[in-house]
Design a protein around this motif. Structure first.
Motif, PDB file in Angstrom:
ATOM      1  N   HIS A 145      12.496 -59.755   8.872  1.00 52.38           N
ATOM      2  CA  HIS A 145      11.978 -59.835  10.227  1.00 52.38           C
ATOM      3  C   HIS A 145      10.979 -58.698  10.374  1.00 52.38           C
ATOM      4  O   HIS A 145      11.352 -57.537  10.506  1.00 52.38           O
ATOM      5  N   VAL A 202      13.223 -47.304   8.175  1.00 48.01           N
ATOM      6  CA  VAL A 202      13.316 -47.516   9.619  1.00 48.01           C
ATOM      7  C   VAL A 202      13.440 -46.165  10.318  1.00 48.01           C
ATOM      8  O   VAL A 202      14.250 -45.327   9.919  1.00 48.01           O
ATOM      9  N   ASP A 203      12.647 -45.962  11.352  1.00 46.34           N
ATOM     10  CA  ASP A 203      12.736 -44.753  12.173  1.00 46.34           C
ATOM     11  C   ASP A 203      12.650 -43.482  11.336  1.00 46.34           C
ATOM     12  O   ASP A 203      13.354 -42.493  11.570  1.00 46.34           O
ATOM     13  N   PHE A 260      21.418 -56.690  10.719  1.00 44.60           N
ATOM     14  CA  PHE A 260      20.853 -55.882  11.796  1.00 44.60           C
ATOM     15  C   PHE A 260      21.057 -54.408  11.448  1.00 44.60           C
ATOM     16  O   PHE A 260      22.113 -54.031  10.936  1.00 44.60           O
ATOM     17  N   GLU A 262      21.083 -50.281  12.657  1.00 46.78           N
ATOM     18  CA  GLU A 262      21.299 -49.449  13.836  1.00 46.78           C
ATOM     19  C   GLU A 262      20.104 -48.530  14.062  1.00 46.78           C
ATOM     20  O   GLU A 262      19.575 -47.927  13.136  1.00 46.78           O
ATOM     21  N   ARG A 263      19.709 -48.413  15.328  1.00 45.05           N
ATOM     22  CA  ARG A 263      18.590 -47.572  15.726  1.00 45.05           C
ATOM     23  C   ARG A 263      19.108 -46.283  16.364  1.00 45.05           C
ATOM     24  O   ARG A 263      20.297 -46.164  16.678  1.00 45.05           O
ATOM     25  N   TYR A 267      21.656 -49.074  19.481  1.00 44.27           N
ATOM     26  CA  TYR A 267      21.505 -50.520  19.488  1.00 44.27           C
ATOM     27  C   TYR A 267      21.037 -50.988  18.110  1.00 44.27           C
ATOM     28  O   TYR A 267      20.563 -50.189  17.296  1.00 44.27           O
ATOM     29  N   SER A 269      18.735 -53.694  15.671  1.00 45.68           N
ATOM     30  CA  SER A 269      17.547 -54.544  15.619  1.00 45.68           C
ATOM     31  C   SER A 269      17.650 -55.526  14.457  1.00 45.68           C
ATOM     32  O   SER A 269      18.147 -55.161  13.381  1.00 45.68           O
ATOM     33  N   PRO A 270      17.164 -56.764  14.640  1.00 48.20           N
ATOM     34  CA  PRO A 270      17.161 -57.719  13.531  1.00 48.20           C
ATOM     35  C   PRO A 270      16.351 -57.175  12.361  1.00 48.20           C
ATOM     36  O   PRO A 270      15.268 -56.614  12.536  1.00 48.20           O
ATOM     37  N   PHE A 271      16.901 -57.332  11.175  1.00 51.39           N
ATOM     38  CA  PHE A 271      16.294 -56.760   9.972  1.00 51.39           C
ATOM     39  C   PHE A 271      15.871 -57.836   8.988  1.00 51.39           C
ATOM     40  O   PHE A 271      14.803 -57.791   8.399  1.00 51.39           O
TER      41      PHE A 271
END
Length: 321
Positions: A145, A202-203, A260, A262-263, A267, A269-271
């Motif tokens: 995604h 991510v992040d 998904f 974790e952020r 929460y 997010s779809p991965f």
């Protein structure tokens, strides 16, 4: 896609069958050498690196039990001077110890099934380690995604000892309910700490996420279909399970394994998801039974043993796209 079946008498034979099959289907062999009680194998494709090690009555490290089977892990690079378990960016826990999943309890006669899929790439090995009991390992890339670095996953049994299938203590009460007996299902996240992994950038973090319900081994958590909890509102998998097979026609729709991450705000997010590997209630299917949906052909397997420790929880892999 490619499919192969055969029988292996030892973990070494099973790993060698996977090695030859993977190389024949586009994976590059980086290393194949004796290691401990077995063999070590490293493979790469499309910038992804996976590492496997066969073992006979041997434990990976302190904290793991002795097993007879195959360990599976992954890294973000390759160093020819280092062994399989010390590669750049390999899966480590928060104590800097290697983490693996794998295919365990290999016996003296193991019918196996090997699958190679592309677009995205995936290798799946399923072995009948005892009559009616199936274990798996899988590695490959998720259908993403969005656009990001990563997407590689490794999936297998949650742990290296029997309690992962039978323990029903407070933190593992999920095994106390028949609806939840899905030991060995790919990407299960009902396990408290998790031992299936996906890589994501991510992040600002570029590394490995543990697919689990809590306390991720790597310090970063991902979720999938199943989770602990005593009612179906806590789990997409539970809600899906309660509605299949369709009571009108007996058909059991399949569901891709969605992941998904974790952020920082806690929460998710779809991965990505697995287009070639899907959850399936196997009420109307036998282990290793192939079936046709339109122009596609699939093969069904139990998460562990049909009407046994995994009930009718299972999965299907694409045979003919």
């Amino acid at each position: 896609m490619a499919y192969q079946t055969g029988t292996a008498a030892t973990p070494d034979q099973l790993l060698d069958a996977l090695r030859v099959f993977a190389v024949a289907n586009g994976w590059t062999q980086l290393n194949w050498a004796p290691s401990g009680t077995g063999q070590e194998l490293s493979l790469s494709k499309g910038g992804h690196y996976v590492h496997l090690r066969s073992a006979f009555d041997e434990r990976l490290r302190s904290g793991y039990s002795n097993v007879t089977g195959i360990f599976l892990t992954a890294s973000i690079g390759w160093d020819n001077a280092q062994p399989w378990n010390n590669q750049p960016g390999i899966i480590l826990n928060t104590s800097s110890q290697i983490e693996v999943c794998g295919l365990y309890e290999v016996s003296t006669s193991n019918p196996y099934h090997l699958f190679s899929l592309s677009g995205p790439d995936m290798i799946l090995l399923v072995a009948e380690v005892s009559p009616g009991i199936y274990h798996h390992l899988a590695f490959g890339e998720l259908e993403k995604h969005g656009v990001y670095t990563g997407g590689l996953f490794v999936s297998g049994a949650y742990g290296s000892d029997g309690y992962t299938y039978t323990y029903s203590g407070f933190t593992d009460y999920v095994f106390g309910y028949n609806v939840d007996h899905h030991a060995g299902l790919p990407f299960n996240d009902y396990k408290y700490y998790g031992q299936n992994f996906i890589r994501a950038d991510v992040d600002g973090f570029d590394g490995w996420f543990s697919v689990c319900s809590n306390s991720p081994r790597t310090g970063k958590r991902a979720r999938a279909l199943f989770e602990a909890g005593q009612n179906s509102n806590n789990s997409l998998g539970r809600m899906w399970y309660s509605r299949v097979p369709n009571t009108l026609n007996g058909v059991s729709p399949m569901l891709p394994f969605y992941l998904f991450v974790e952020r920082p705000d806690t929460y998710f997010s779809p991965f990505g998801y697995t287009p070639h590997l899907r959850y399936l209630n196997i009420t109307h299917y036998s282990p290793a039974e192939s079936f046709t949906l339109g122009a596609e052909q699939w093969m069904a397997f139990p998460a562990h043993s049909k009407n046994g420790k995994s009930g009718v929880h299972g999965y299907a892999v694409r045979l003919i796209p």
